[in-house]
Design an enzyme around this catalytic site. Sequence first.
Site, PDB file in Angstrom:
ATOM      1  N   ILE A  54      13.525  -8.996  11.677  1.00 56.31           N
ATOM      2  CA  ILE A  54      14.054 -10.291  11.228  1.00 56.31           C
ATOM      3  C   ILE A  54      15.030 -10.078  10.080  1.00 56.31           C
ATOM      4  O   ILE A  54      14.726  -9.372   9.115  1.00 56.31           O
ATOM      5  CB  ILE A  54      12.908 -11.236  10.853  1.00 56.31           C
ATOM      6  CG1 ILE A  54      12.149 -11.575  12.141  1.00 56.31           C
ATOM      7  CG2 ILE A  54      13.430 -12.511  10.193  1.00 56.31           C
ATOM      8  CD1 ILE A  54      11.065 -12.574  12.003  1.00 56.31           C
ATOM      9  N   LYS A  59      -1.638  -5.132  16.003  1.00 55.38           N
ATOM     10  CA  LYS A  59      -1.009  -6.335  16.586  1.00 55.38           C
ATOM     11  C   LYS A  59      -1.445  -6.506  18.046  1.00 55.38           C
ATOM     12  O   LYS A  59      -1.698  -7.628  18.500  1.00 55.38           O
ATOM     13  CB  LYS A  59       0.521  -6.243  16.477  1.00 55.38           C
ATOM     14  CG  LYS A  59       1.043  -6.461  15.057  1.00 55.38           C
ATOM     15  CD  LYS A  59       0.773  -7.867  14.556  1.00 55.38           C
ATOM     16  CE  LYS A  59       1.262  -8.138  13.166  1.00 55.38           C
ATOM     17  NZ  LYS A  59       0.847  -9.444  12.638  1.00 55.38           N
ATOM     18  N   GLY A  96      -0.176 -15.928   3.083  1.00 56.59           N
ATOM     19  CA  GLY A  96       0.864 -14.891   3.010  1.00 56.59           C
ATOM     20  C   GLY A  96       2.228 -15.536   2.868  1.00 56.59           C
ATOM     21  O   GLY A  96       3.185 -15.147   3.537  1.00 56.59           O
ATOM     22  N   TYR A 129       0.014  -0.349  12.790  1.00 52.18           N
ATOM     23  CA  TYR A 129       0.507  -1.728  12.797  1.00 52.18           C
ATOM     24  C   TYR A 129       0.574  -2.252  14.244  1.00 52.18           C
ATOM     25  O   TYR A 129       0.045  -3.328  14.563  1.00 52.18           O
ATOM     26  CB  TYR A 129       1.885  -1.750  12.140  1.00 52.18           C
ATOM     27  CG  TYR A 129       2.637  -3.054  12.216  1.00 52.18           C
ATOM     28  CD1 TYR A 129       2.162  -4.201  11.609  1.00 52.18           C
ATOM     29  CD2 TYR A 129       3.872  -3.115  12.875  1.00 52.18           C
ATOM     30  CE1 TYR A 129       2.874  -5.388  11.658  1.00 52.18           C
ATOM     31  CE2 TYR A 129       4.602  -4.289  12.925  1.00 52.18           C
ATOM     32  CZ  TYR A 129       4.094  -5.425  12.321  1.00 52.18           C
ATOM     33  OH  TYR A 129       4.811  -6.597  12.378  1.00 52.18           O
ATOM     34  N   ILE A 153      -1.732 -13.511  -2.038  1.00 56.73           N
ATOM     35  CA  ILE A 153      -2.601 -12.707  -2.913  1.00 56.73           C
ATOM     36  C   ILE A 153      -2.026 -12.633  -4.332  1.00 56.73           C
ATOM     37  O   ILE A 153      -2.738 -12.342  -5.283  1.00 56.73           O
ATOM     38  CB  ILE A 153      -2.827 -11.316  -2.282  1.00 56.73           C
ATOM     39  CG1 ILE A 153      -4.021 -10.618  -2.899  1.00 56.73           C
ATOM     40  CG2 ILE A 153      -1.583 -10.460  -2.331  1.00 56.73           C
ATOM     41  CD1 ILE A 153      -4.575  -9.492  -2.054  1.00 56.73           C
ATOM     42  N   GLY A 178       6.052 -13.729   1.492  1.00 58.34           N
ATOM     43  CA  GLY A 178       6.808 -12.699   2.210  1.00 58.34           C
ATOM     44  C   GLY A 178       8.125 -13.207   2.770  1.00 58.34           C
ATOM     45  O   GLY A 178       8.534 -14.350   2.531  1.00 58.34           O
ATOM     46  N   GLN A 179       8.783 -12.338   3.547  1.00 65.29           N
ATOM     47  CA  GLN A 179      10.104 -12.651   4.089  1.00 65.29           C
ATOM     48  C   GLN A 179      10.058 -13.917   4.956  1.00 65.29           C
ATOM     49  O   GLN A 179      10.888 -14.824   4.782  1.00 65.29           O
ATOM     50  CB  GLN A 179      10.610 -11.465   4.922  1.00 65.29           C
ATOM     51  CG  GLN A 179      12.044 -11.620   5.396  1.00 65.29           C
ATOM     52  CD  GLN A 179      12.436 -10.612   6.478  1.00 65.29           C
ATOM     53  OE1 GLN A 179      11.573  -9.967   7.098  1.00 65.29           O
ATOM     54  NE2 GLN A 179      13.724 -10.470   6.714  1.00 65.29           N
TER      55      GLN A 179
HETATM   56  C1  AKB Z   1       8.589  -3.848  11.180  1.00 64.11           C
HETATM   57  O1  AKB Z   1       9.676  -3.235  11.224  1.00 64.11           O
HETATM   58  O2  AKB Z   1       7.496  -3.315  10.967  1.00 64.11           O
HETATM   59  C2  AKB Z   1       8.605  -5.341  11.458  1.00 64.11           C
HETATM   60  C3  AKB Z   1       8.359  -5.638  12.893  1.00 64.11           C
HETATM   61  C4  AKB Z   1       9.385  -5.342  13.907  1.00 64.11           C
HETATM   62  O3  AKB Z   1       7.314  -6.119  13.204  1.00 64.11           O
HETATM   63  N1  AKB Z   1       9.864  -5.897  11.040  1.00 64.11           N
END
Ligand code: AKB
Length: 320
Positions: free
Chosen positions: A172, A146, A9, A142, A36, A12-13
């Site tokens: 970030i 996590k 990955g 998400y 990918i 990405g940022q």
């Molecule tokens: C998001 O906003 O989904 C991410 C995070 C805080 O994990 N930047």
Amino acid sequence: MAERIIILGSNGQIGTELVAALRKKYGQAQVVASDIRKPQSVAGDTPFELIDVLDRKALHLLFTQYRPTQVYLLAAVLSATGEQHPRQAWDLNINGLLNVLDLSMEYAVKKVFWPSSIAVFGPHSPKTDTPEYCTMDPTTVYGISKLAGERICEYYHNRFGVDVRSIRYPGIISWKAAPGGGTTDYAVHIFHEALKHNTYACFLSADTTLPMLYMDDAIRGTLALMDAPADQICIRSSYNITGTSFSPAMLAGAIRRHLPDFTITYVKNDPRQAIADTWPSSINDAEARRDWNWSPRYGLAEITADMIVNLKKTTNGKSI
Ligand code: AKB
């Protein structure tokens, strides 16, 4: 023994900057970037591999070919995109992690890095100075992935001895690569729009305060965690870390110190507001400070100044 590092990955940022930092530290050829999709450009002598972390067979071949000593798994679907494609988010975030942990065990990888997020917290977590251990009831797929990933990392460490390390990143902020699909993305977009149009329509309300971290601090923190002796890493789920906390109104005020005519408006009823409302507004990162000397360098004023100087140089204010 020379390190051989794979970043999964890498486009990405975070990946974009982590690859550069690791190549500076360990040498160009020692760090294999992979994603990918191909990045816009790959320098001639720098290894890059096309890989889908859900393709276990291809991942197996990658590990066989490079025999990595360190693996960084950054491929993930973030909070806002995850709500549009929950099944896909769960699949990538969980099965990608399981594939990497299994292969890391099989190939005796020395250290694995996997990022978690402040999204693991939820409406019943303490809102301010949120501690490492507390009620965690994430509401997004998400955040749920996590939190499950954190438990799986700790399990693989305790049960199989995998040296996996993790950080719960807040939002970030960076200027080199765009964030993709998060709730905290506004804090990057705002700079591009400020320089291009002198105005920004923000999808979060004026007073939505969230924890944030400048990329330089994020990279320095990640390398410090990965460099720390294994016996100092007391937390194998994921460490809280933070740089500073601010709201869109506070960020707009900081930008106005550089661009006095900048204006901000607020768009109501964006689905990302409901996500942000369940997240902490500030984070307690005492354990990271204690275990591997974590300490951020960038506050709101420093972040704002650095973003504006660098974006002026690189994008001429063009929007990303
Ligand atoms: C998001 O906003 O989904 C991410 C995070 C805080 O994990 N930047």
